[in-house]
Design a protein around this motif. Structure first.
Motif, PDB file in Angstrom:
ATOM      1  N   PRO A  29       0.824  -1.212   0.000  1.00 17.77           N
ATOM      2  CA  PRO A  29       0.000   0.000   0.000  1.00 17.77           C
ATOM      3  C   PRO A  29       0.856   1.258   0.000  1.00 17.77           C
ATOM      4  N   VAL A  30       0.320   2.301  -0.601  1.00 20.03           N
ATOM      5  CA  VAL A  30       0.984   3.597  -0.680  1.00 20.03           C
ATOM      6  C   VAL A  30       0.536   4.507   0.454  1.00 20.03           C
ATOM      7  N   ALA A  31      -0.744   4.393   0.814  1.00 20.57           N
ATOM      8  CA  ALA A  31      -1.313   5.300   1.808  1.00 20.57           C
ATOM      9  C   ALA A  31      -2.557   4.658   2.414  1.00 20.57           C
ATOM     10  N   PHE A  32      -2.996   5.240   3.542  1.00 21.55           N
ATOM     11  CA  PHE A  32      -4.223   4.824   4.206  1.00 21.55           C
ATOM     12  C   PHE A  32      -5.070   6.054   4.491  1.00 21.55           C
ATOM     13  N   GLY A  33      -6.385   5.848   4.526  1.00 25.34           N
ATOM     14  CA  GLY A  33      -7.277   6.921   4.922  1.00 25.34           C
ATOM     15  C   GLY A  33      -8.001   7.561   3.762  1.00 25.34           C
ATOM     16  N   ALA A  34      -8.404   8.829   3.930  1.00 29.45           N
ATOM     17  CA  ALA A  34      -9.239   9.586   2.993  1.00 29.45           C
ATOM     18  C   ALA A  34     -10.628   8.963   2.946  1.00 29.45           C
ATOM     19  N   GLY A  35     -11.316   9.067   1.820  1.00 31.82           N
ATOM     20  CA  GLY A  35     -12.680   8.572   1.704  1.00 31.82           C
ATOM     21  C   GLY A  35     -12.945   8.003   0.335  1.00 31.82           C
ATOM     22  N   ALA A  89      -7.615  -3.885  11.413  1.00 37.70           N
ATOM     23  CA  ALA A  89      -6.672  -4.038  12.523  1.00 37.70           C
ATOM     24  C   ALA A  89      -5.370  -4.669  12.049  1.00 37.70           C
ATOM     25  N   TYR A  90      -5.466  -5.600  11.106  1.00 37.79           N
ATOM     26  CA  TYR A  90      -4.255  -6.205  10.549  1.00 37.79           C
ATOM     27  C   TYR A  90      -3.420  -5.153   9.823  1.00 37.79           C
ATOM     28  N   ASN A  91      -4.088  -4.294   9.029  1.00 40.79           N
ATOM     29  CA  ASN A  91      -3.362  -3.228   8.340  1.00 40.79           C
ATOM     30  C   ASN A  91      -2.608  -2.345   9.340  1.00 40.79           C
ATOM     31  N   GLU A  92      -3.290  -2.005  10.431  1.00 42.19           N
ATOM     32  CA  GLU A  92      -2.653  -1.145  11.427  1.00 42.19           C
ATOM     33  C   GLU A  92      -1.453  -1.837  12.066  1.00 42.19           C
ATOM     34  N   ALA A  93      -1.631  -3.107  12.431  1.00 41.48           N
ATOM     35  CA  ALA A  93      -0.538  -3.830  13.085  1.00 41.48           C
ATOM     36  C   ALA A  93       0.657  -3.982  12.157  1.00 41.48           C
ATOM     37  N   ARG A  94       0.401  -4.205  10.884  1.00 38.30           N
ATOM     38  CA  ARG A  94       1.496  -4.465   9.952  1.00 38.30           C
ATOM     39  C   ARG A  94       2.184  -3.191   9.473  1.00 38.30           C
ATOM     40  N   PHE A  95       1.404  -2.110   9.300  1.00 37.76           N
ATOM     41  CA  PHE A  95       1.956  -0.943   8.609  1.00 37.76           C
ATOM     42  C   PHE A  95       2.092   0.308   9.480  1.00 37.76           C
ATOM     43  N   GLN A  96       1.692   0.255  10.743  1.00 36.79           N
ATOM     44  CA  GLN A  96       1.745   1.452  11.566  1.00 36.79           C
ATOM     45  C   GLN A  96       3.165   1.986  11.713  1.00 36.79           C
ATOM     46  N   ASP A  97       4.137   1.101  11.856  1.00 33.13           N
ATOM     47  CA  ASP A  97       5.525   1.553  11.990  1.00 33.13           C
ATOM     48  C   ASP A  97       5.971   2.319  10.752  1.00 33.13           C
ATOM     49  N   ALA A  98       5.604   1.810   9.561  1.00 32.62           N
ATOM     50  CA  ALA A  98       5.985   2.486   8.318  1.00 32.62           C
ATOM     51  C   ALA A  98       5.308   3.848   8.214  1.00 32.62           C
ATOM     52  N   VAL A  99       4.071   3.952   8.682  1.00 32.51           N
ATOM     53  CA  VAL A  99       3.378   5.237   8.683  1.00 32.51           C
ATOM     54  C   VAL A  99       4.092   6.203   9.623  1.00 32.51           C
TER      55      VAL A  99
END
Length: 259
Positions: free
Chosen positions: A17-23, A49-59
């Motif tokens: 993924p490139v980004a998270f959020g928006a609408g 929740a999986y996305n958050e656990a896996r990618f939060q550090d990169a964000v």
């Protein structure tokens, strides 16, 4: 405000993924496709929740973007930004609008009287529903379908349909961003009907001035249609070419013309 303004897709991950959020409103969707992105909503809260656990550090390191939700900041009290991911694979599988392969066997069947006919934008909503059926994980969510319906009403999302008599037997839909038609999903109720839908919609898009079909995800079926891999940098240049196709010719046509 364009949630994607300032996002440099050129340096984004090639296979994540490139980004998270928006609408997923029409304005956000069209802005994203024009940036070379497409949405992948999480199927449920566990996937988010999986996305958050896996990618939060990169964000947190600034390697992936967290985008503002419409009307408020990312991660606001009523929004889970990790429920919506945006992708831009590198390289990208693409096809020329008039270069979709239907294959010798299917071409022969069409020439020999297979009674199929085609249309465009005749049954956009039904094509969406058919594409969503029995797909796991569920990415074509109700919210995304609503945004795509809004885009269709604005003339920026299109469907191609294949019919046998009055029965819809195959279809494809996608979003037009300038000279590129990004194909999101397809379905078939008869063998090869989806292939005919892609070929027919491609011909119509090319006749309207379109220059490229984007298949988004690489794979054997996409390659069998004639897709080749294009580096993301070149793909983004195609998007920015400034070409705006005219309206599609949507009326009924015999599928045999594609043979």
């Amino acid at each position: 405000m364009n949630a994607f303004a300032g996002l440099d897709v050129r340096t984004a991950p090639a296979d994540g993924p490139v980004a998270f959020g928006a609408g997923l409103g029409a304005a956000e969707l069209l802005a994203a496709y024009r940036c070379g992105l497409f949405p992948m909503p999480a199927a449920d809260e566990f996937a988010a929740a999986y996305n958050e656990a896996r990618f939060q550090d990169a964000v947190e390191k600034g390697e992936l973007a967290l985008l503002a939700a419409p009307g408020g900041p990312a991660g606001g009290p009523d929004a889970d930004p990790y429920a919506l991911a945006w992708w831009s694979p590198d390289p990208r599988p693409v096809l020329p609008p008039d270069g979709v392969r239907i294959g010798r066997r299917l071409a022969r069947r069409l020439r020999n009287g297979l009674p199929w006919w085609t249309s465009a934008d005749r049954s956009f909503g039904e094509v969406l529903e058919r594409c969503a059926e029995r797909r796991q994980p569920v990415w074509l969510t109700d919210e995304l379908k609503k945004g795509l319906e809004e885009l269709h009403a604005l003339g920026a999302a299109h469907s191609g349909e294949v019919w046998e008599g009055d029965e819809l037997i195959g279809g494809v839909f996608g979003v037009a961003a300038g000279p590129v038609l990004s194909l999101d999903s397809m379905f078939h109720l008869r063998p090869d009907a989806a292939r005919v839908a892609v070929a027919d919609l491609g011909v119509r898009f090319g006749a309207a001035g379109g220059r490229l079909l984007d298949a988004q995800w690489d794979g054997p079926h996409i390659r069998s249609l004639g897709a080749v891999l294009m580096p993301r940098e070149r793909y983004l240049a195609e998007l920015a070419a400034g070409v705006e196709p005219g309206p599609l010719a949507c009326g009924p046509k015999p599928a045999a013309r594609l043979a």
